[in-house]
Design a protein around this motif. Structure first.
Motif, PDB file in Angstrom:
ATOM      1  N   LEU A  15       7.456   1.268  -3.915  1.00  0.00           N
ATOM      2  CA  LEU A  15       8.390   2.367  -3.694  1.00  0.00           C
ATOM      3  C   LEU A  15       9.745   1.834  -3.223  1.00  0.00           C
ATOM      4  CD1 LEU A  15       8.782   5.431  -3.773  1.00  0.00           C
ATOM      5  CD2 LEU A  15       8.014   5.505  -1.409  1.00  0.00           C
ATOM      6  N   ASP A  16       9.732   0.828  -2.355  1.00  0.00           N
ATOM      7  CA  ASP A  16      10.987   0.216  -1.900  1.00  0.00           C
ATOM      8  C   ASP A  16      11.806  -0.290  -3.085  1.00  0.00           C
ATOM      9  OD1 ASP A  16      10.437   0.647   0.772  1.00  0.00           O
ATOM     10  OD2 ASP A  16       9.638  -1.377   1.109  1.00  0.00           O
ATOM     11  N   LYS A  17      11.144  -0.964  -4.020  1.00  0.00           N
ATOM     12  CA  LYS A  17      11.838  -1.491  -5.198  1.00  0.00           C
ATOM     13  C   LYS A  17      12.407  -0.362  -6.051  1.00  0.00           C
ATOM     14  CE  LYS A  17       9.064  -5.667  -5.478  1.00  0.00           C
ATOM     15  NZ  LYS A  17       7.977  -6.337  -6.186  1.00  0.00           N
ATOM     16  N   LEU A  18      11.635   0.700  -6.216  1.00  0.00           N
ATOM     17  CA  LEU A  18      12.105   1.822  -7.026  1.00  0.00           C
ATOM     18  C   LEU A  18      13.289   2.531  -6.377  1.00  0.00           C
ATOM     19  CD1 LEU A  18       8.746   3.342  -8.266  1.00  0.00           C
ATOM     20  CD2 LEU A  18      10.353   1.952  -9.550  1.00  0.00           C
ATOM     21  N   ILE A  19      13.223   2.677  -5.060  1.00  0.00           N
ATOM     22  CA  ILE A  19      14.312   3.343  -4.349  1.00  0.00           C
ATOM     23  C   ILE A  19      15.603   2.545  -4.450  1.00  0.00           C
ATOM     24  CG2 ILE A  19      15.110   4.018  -2.034  1.00  0.00           C
ATOM     25  CD1 ILE A  19      12.226   4.870  -1.457  1.00  0.00           C
ATOM     26  N   SER A  20      15.496   1.244  -4.586  1.00  0.00           N
ATOM     27  CA  SER A  20      16.696   0.415  -4.699  1.00  0.00           C
ATOM     28  C   SER A  20      17.337   0.507  -6.081  1.00  0.00           C
ATOM     29  CB  SER A  20      16.378  -1.044  -4.366  1.00  0.00           C
ATOM     30  OG  SER A  20      15.543  -1.612  -5.352  1.00  0.00           O
ATOM     31  N   ASP A  21      16.649   1.126  -7.037  1.00  0.00           N
ATOM     32  CA  ASP A  21      17.202   1.332  -8.378  1.00  0.00           C
ATOM     33  C   ASP A  21      18.412   2.261  -8.278  1.00  0.00           C
ATOM     34  OD1 ASP A  21      17.556   2.791 -10.977  1.00  0.00           O
ATOM     35  OD2 ASP A  21      15.866   1.533 -11.590  1.00  0.00           O
ATOM     36  N   ASP A  22      19.512   1.897  -8.939  1.00  0.00           N
ATOM     37  CA  ASP A  22      20.745   2.701  -8.879  1.00  0.00           C
ATOM     38  C   ASP A  22      20.513   4.152  -9.271  1.00  0.00           C
ATOM     39  OD1 ASP A  22      22.190   0.526  -8.060  1.00  0.00           O
ATOM     40  OD2 ASP A  22      22.951   0.037 -10.052  1.00  0.00           O
ATOM     41  N   VAL A  24      17.835   5.948  -8.844  1.00  0.00           N
ATOM     42  CA  VAL A  24      17.105   6.650  -7.782  1.00  0.00           C
ATOM     43  C   VAL A  24      18.001   6.844  -6.568  1.00  0.00           C
ATOM     44  CG1 VAL A  24      15.078   6.593  -6.275  1.00  0.00           C
ATOM     45  CG2 VAL A  24      14.909   5.727  -8.617  1.00  0.00           C
ATOM     46  N   GLN A  25      18.918   5.939  -6.338  1.00  0.00           N
ATOM     47  CA  GLN A  25      19.789   6.030  -5.169  1.00  0.00           C
ATOM     48  C   GLN A  25      20.694   7.253  -5.195  1.00  0.00           C
ATOM     49  OE1 GLN A  25      21.803   2.283  -4.679  1.00  0.00           O
ATOM     50  NE2 GLN A  25      20.027   1.348  -3.724  1.00  0.00           N
ATOM     51  N   THR A  26      20.828   7.894  -6.338  1.00  0.00           N
ATOM     52  CA  THR A  26      21.631   9.116  -6.409  1.00  0.00           C
ATOM     53  C   THR A  26      20.861  10.316  -5.851  1.00  0.00           C
ATOM     54  OG1 THR A  26      20.890   9.654  -8.648  1.00  0.00           O
ATOM     55  CG2 THR A  26      22.867   8.274  -8.442  1.00  0.00           C
ATOM     56  N   LEU A  27      19.573  10.122  -5.556  1.00  0.00           N
ATOM     57  CA  LEU A  27      18.730  11.188  -5.006  1.00  0.00           C
ATOM     58  C   LEU A  27      18.494  10.944  -3.521  1.00  0.00           C
ATOM     59  CD1 LEU A  27      16.038  11.185  -7.843  1.00  0.00           C
ATOM     60  CD2 LEU A  27      17.975  12.749  -7.617  1.00  0.00           C
ATOM     61  N   SER A  28      18.116  11.979  -2.827  1.00  0.00           N
ATOM     62  CA  SER A  28      17.739  11.846  -1.423  1.00  0.00           C
ATOM     63  C   SER A  28      16.235  11.570  -1.372  1.00  0.00           C
ATOM     64  CB  SER A  28      18.060  13.140  -0.678  1.00  0.00           C
ATOM     65  OG  SER A  28      17.545  13.085   0.630  1.00  0.00           O
ATOM     66  N   VAL A  29      15.851  10.496  -0.708  1.00  0.00           N
ATOM     67  CA  VAL A  29      14.442  10.109  -0.623  1.00  0.00           C
ATOM     68  C   VAL A  29      14.052  10.008   0.854  1.00  0.00           C
ATOM     69  CG1 VAL A  29      12.737   8.355  -1.212  1.00  0.00           C
ATOM     70  CG2 VAL A  29      14.623   8.835  -2.798  1.00  0.00           C
ATOM     71  N   THR A  30      13.012  10.748   1.232  1.00  0.00           N
ATOM     72  CA  THR A  30      12.522  10.756   2.607  1.00  0.00           C
ATOM     73  C   THR A  30      11.050  10.380   2.595  1.00  0.00           C
ATOM     74  OG1 THR A  30      14.027  12.577   3.125  1.00  0.00           O
ATOM     75  CG2 THR A  30      12.219  12.182   4.671  1.00  0.00           C
ATOM     76  N   ARG A  31      10.675   9.466   3.471  1.00  0.00           N
ATOM     77  CA  ARG A  31       9.268   9.056   3.570  1.00  0.00           C
ATOM     78  C   ARG A  31       8.699   9.450   4.922  1.00  0.00           C
ATOM     79  NH1 ARG A  31       9.409   2.910   1.386  1.00  0.00           N
ATOM     80  NH2 ARG A  31      11.579   2.954   1.996  1.00  0.00           N
ATOM     81  N   ARG A  32       7.433   9.838   4.896  1.00  0.00           N
ATOM     82  CA  ARG A  32       6.738  10.205   6.128  1.00  0.00           C
ATOM     83  C   ARG A  32       5.274   9.766   6.020  1.00  0.00           C
ATOM     84  NH1 ARG A  32      11.196  11.152   7.789  1.00  0.00           N
ATOM     85  NH2 ARG A  32      11.931  12.990   8.843  1.00  0.00           N
ATOM     86  N   ASP A  33       4.620   9.701   7.164  1.00  0.00           N
ATOM     87  CA  ASP A  33       3.187   9.435   7.205  1.00  0.00           C
ATOM     88  C   ASP A  33       2.478  10.734   6.851  1.00  0.00           C
ATOM     89  OD1 ASP A  33       0.587   8.732   7.748  1.00  0.00           O
ATOM     90  OD2 ASP A  33       1.012   7.907   9.723  1.00  0.00           O
ATOM     91  N   SER A  40      -3.675  12.565   3.092  1.00  0.00           N
ATOM     92  CA  SER A  40      -4.052  11.158   3.226  1.00  0.00           C
ATOM     93  C   SER A  40      -2.979  10.281   2.590  1.00  0.00           C
ATOM     94  CB  SER A  40      -5.407  10.888   2.568  1.00  0.00           C
ATOM     95  OG  SER A  40      -5.354  11.138   1.190  1.00  0.00           O
ATOM     96  N   GLY A  41      -2.750   9.132   3.186  1.00  0.00           N
ATOM     97  CA  GLY A  41      -1.750   8.204   2.669  1.00  0.00           C
ATOM     98  C   GLY A  41      -0.366   8.504   3.203  1.00  0.00           C
ATOM     99  N   LYS A  42       0.616   8.190   2.388  1.00  0.00           N
ATOM    100  CA  LYS A  42       2.021   8.388   2.735  1.00  0.00           C
ATOM    101  C   LYS A  42       2.596   9.523   1.901  1.00  0.00           C
ATOM    102  CE  LYS A  42       2.378   4.390   5.060  1.00  0.00           C
ATOM    103  NZ  LYS A  42       3.065   4.095   6.269  1.00  0.00           N
ATOM    104  N   ILE A  43       3.735  10.025   2.336  1.00  0.00           N
ATOM    105  CA  ILE A  43       4.417  11.104   1.607  1.00  0.00           C
ATOM    106  C   ILE A  43       5.848  10.673   1.331  1.00  0.00           C
ATOM    107  CG2 ILE A  43       5.340  13.450   1.792  1.00  0.00           C
ATOM    108  CD1 ILE A  43       2.947  14.138   3.521  1.00  0.00           C
ATOM    109  N   VAL A  44       6.326  11.012   0.154  1.00  0.00           N
ATOM    110  CA  VAL A  44       7.734  10.821  -0.167  1.00  0.00           C
ATOM    111  C   VAL A  44       8.266  12.153  -0.699  1.00  0.00           C
ATOM    112  CG1 VAL A  44       7.282   9.954  -2.517  1.00  0.00           C
ATOM    113  CG2 VAL A  44       9.434   9.396  -1.391  1.00  0.00           C
ATOM    114  N   ILE A  45       9.433  12.527  -0.194  1.00  0.00           N
ATOM    115  CA  ILE A  45      10.113  13.744  -0.657  1.00  0.00           C
ATOM    116  C   ILE A  45      11.340  13.290  -1.423  1.00  0.00           C
ATOM    117  CG2 ILE A  45      11.285  15.881   0.007  1.00  0.00           C
ATOM    118  CD1 ILE A  45       9.647  15.689   2.657  1.00  0.00           C
ATOM    119  N   ILE A  46      11.459  13.767  -2.640  1.00  0.00           N
ATOM    120  CA  ILE A  46      12.601  13.420  -3.487  1.00  0.00           C
ATOM    121  C   ILE A  46      13.406  14.694  -3.694  1.00  0.00           C
ATOM    122  CG2 ILE A  46      13.307  12.543  -5.731  1.00  0.00           C
ATOM    123  CD1 ILE A  46      10.632  10.970  -5.726  1.00  0.00           C
ATOM    124  N   GLU A  47      14.684  14.621  -3.344  1.00  0.00           N
ATOM    125  CA  GLU A  47      15.534  15.808  -3.371  1.00  0.00           C
ATOM    126  C   GLU A  47      16.822  15.514  -4.134  1.00  0.00           C
ATOM    127  OE1 GLU A  47      17.260  18.996  -0.103  1.00  0.00           O
ATOM    128  OE2 GLU A  47      16.474  17.081   0.567  1.00  0.00           O
TER     129      GLU A  47
END
Length: 96
Positions: A15-22, A24-33, A40-47
């Motif tokens: 996910l870190d690698k994908l978020i660094s993609d130009d 994807v960087q135009t979107l707001s990405v929030t991660r939470r437990d 279960s697992g992790k959560i990512v919100i893409i806005e």
């Protein structure tokens, strides 16, 4: 527009690698437990803009993500926004 997904924590570096993609960087990405939200697992919100999100998902491999239900997505998004608003409000006291 926003979407919420769950994923296994072992994909954190992916996910870190994908978020660094130009694109994807135009979107707001929030991660939470996910545990904080009963998931279960992790959560990512893409806005972002609906069209932009669709474009990004066509060219970037997010296949390791599992989209959450609309109800769960709204619940998580609202809680994250509330936390963010509370944190921003608290900062005002620091600068007074």
């Amino acid at each position: 527009m926003y979407r919420a997904y769950s994923y296994d924590g072992k994909f954190e570096s992916t996910l870190d690698k994908l978020i660094s993609d130009d694109r994807v960087q135009t979107l707001s990405v929030t991660r939470r437990d996910g545990q904080d939200f009963g998931v279960s697992g992790k959560i990512v919100i893409i806005e972002g803009n609906e069209q932009k999100i669709k474009e990004v998902f066509k060219v970037v491999d997010f296949s390791f993500l599992t989209e959450l239900s609309e109800t769960k997505t709204k619940e998580i998004y609202n809680r994250v926004k509330e936390e963010s608003d509370e944190a921003a409000g608290g900062l005002g006291f620091v600068f007074q």
